[in-house]
Design a protein around this motif. Structure first.
Motif, PDB file in Angstrom:
ATOM      1  N   VAL A   1      59.842  38.611  50.492  1.00 49.76           N
ATOM      2  CA  VAL A   1      59.032  37.681  51.278  1.00 49.76           C
ATOM      3  C   VAL A   1      57.585  38.166  51.340  1.00 49.76           C
ATOM      4  N   ASP A   2      57.385  39.456  51.572  1.00 49.95           N
ATOM      5  CA  ASP A   2      56.029  40.008  51.636  1.00 49.95           C
ATOM      6  C   ASP A   2      55.284  39.802  50.320  1.00 49.95           C
TER       7      ASP A   2
ATOM      8  N   THR B   1      54.421  36.155  49.882  1.00 48.30           N
ATOM      9  CA  THR B   1      53.317  35.811  50.783  1.00 48.30           C
ATOM     10  C   THR B   1      51.980  36.223  50.176  1.00 48.30           C
ATOM     11  N   ARG B   2      51.938  37.431  49.621  1.00 50.16           N
ATOM     12  CA  ARG B   2      50.684  37.918  49.033  1.00 50.16           C
ATOM     13  C   ARG B   2      50.375  37.272  47.689  1.00 50.16           C
TER      14      ARG B   2
ATOM     15  N   GLN C   1      51.171  34.157  46.866  1.00 46.52           N
ATOM     16  CA  GLN C   1      50.933  32.735  47.053  1.00 46.52           C
ATOM     17  C   GLN C   1      50.379  32.523  48.465  1.00 46.52           C
ATOM     18  N   PRO C   2      49.074  32.788  48.666  1.00 40.11           N
ATOM     19  CA  PRO C   2      48.518  32.743  50.014  1.00 40.11           C
ATOM     20  C   PRO C   2      48.554  31.355  50.670  1.00 40.11           C
TER      21      PRO C   2
ATOM     22  N   PRO D   1      51.097  28.632  50.353  1.00 37.28           N
ATOM     23  CA  PRO D   1      52.327  28.087  49.768  1.00 37.28           C
ATOM     24  C   PRO D   1      52.586  26.647  50.190  1.00 37.28           C
TER      25      PRO D   1
ATOM     26  N   PRO E   1      57.309  27.527  53.368  1.00 35.49           N
ATOM     27  CA  PRO E   1      57.209  28.830  54.029  1.00 35.49           C
ATOM     28  C   PRO E   1      57.645  29.963  53.079  1.00 35.49           C
ATOM     29  N   PRO E   2      56.960  31.102  53.121  1.00 40.67           N
ATOM     30  CA  PRO E   2      57.313  32.212  52.224  1.00 40.67           C
ATOM     31  C   PRO E   2      58.788  32.597  52.222  1.00 40.67           C
TER      32      PRO E   2
END
Length: 194
Positions: free
Chosen positions: A131-132, A135-136, A138-139, A141, A144-145
């Motif tokens: 997930v982290d 998230t990084r 695909q700033p 998205p 939700p990540p």
């Protein structure tokens, strides 16, 4: 629990890990684990009240090993989050192919008690890493990540299963997982702009 009990409990888990890695999930009976550990067939029940509890402890070892391998591969990495996701994918697929029985057991939550012996605490950090990185990578998205990470994980797991069975090589005509990993990332994160 005294030191002897801790040692025997650990030996039962170690025997189970070795057994599942060598012979697969179907070999994991309480009786066979006890036999290979050199104890009576009733001894495992002293430390694991149910067969599911022992299987969960064995799976926990698999998650710890896989999480450690991912952590080692990503430690001190200055690569982009997308490149780190490729690394994670390679480690995940490598583990799946080299530990086929364990890999199958780890994700059989129909057989495991995720609330028992810290299995949830052992399995979730790997997902949080995914997930982290998503998230990084695909700033902004579209989803939700955790959802994107879940879909990517399902894709990686499918690649691992189908590759291990030989189906994906036959269907796709590729001899290496690299293009499949790139396609999975593109499908879930968009085209690589680098």
């Amino acid at each position: 629990m005294n030191a002897q009990d801790v040692g025997l409990r650990a030996r039962l888990v170690d025997v189970g890990v070795d057994l599942v890695n060598r012979e697969g999930i179907s070999a994991l009976s309480l009786r066979e684990i006890a036999r290979r550990a050199g104890v009576s067939h009733g001894a495992p029940r002293r430390y694991f009240p149910t067969h599911l509890a022992l299987l969960s402890a064995i799976a926990r070892q698999g998650f710890a090993e896989l999480t450690g391998e991912v952590g080692d591969a990503l430690r001190d990495s200055q690569a982009s989050p997308r490149a780190q996701l490729m690394t994670l994918g390679h480690v995940y697929l490598g583990f799946a192919l080299s530990h086929r029985g364990m890999f199958e057991l780890m994700f059989r939550h129909d057989l495991l008690r995720s609330d028992h012996l810290g299995l949830r605490e052992t399995s979730l950090p790997l997902f949080h890493t995914l997930v982290d990185l998503v998230t990084r990578a695909q700033p902004t998205p579209d989803a939700p990540p955790p959802v994107v990470a879940g879909a990517l994980w399902a894709n990686l797991h499918g690649i691992a299963q189908l590759w291990g069975w030989g189906s994906l090589q036959l269907a796709s005509g590729v001899a290496d997982v690299e293009p499949l990993l790139h396609a999975a990332l593109a499908a879930h994160l968009g085209a690589d702009d680098s």
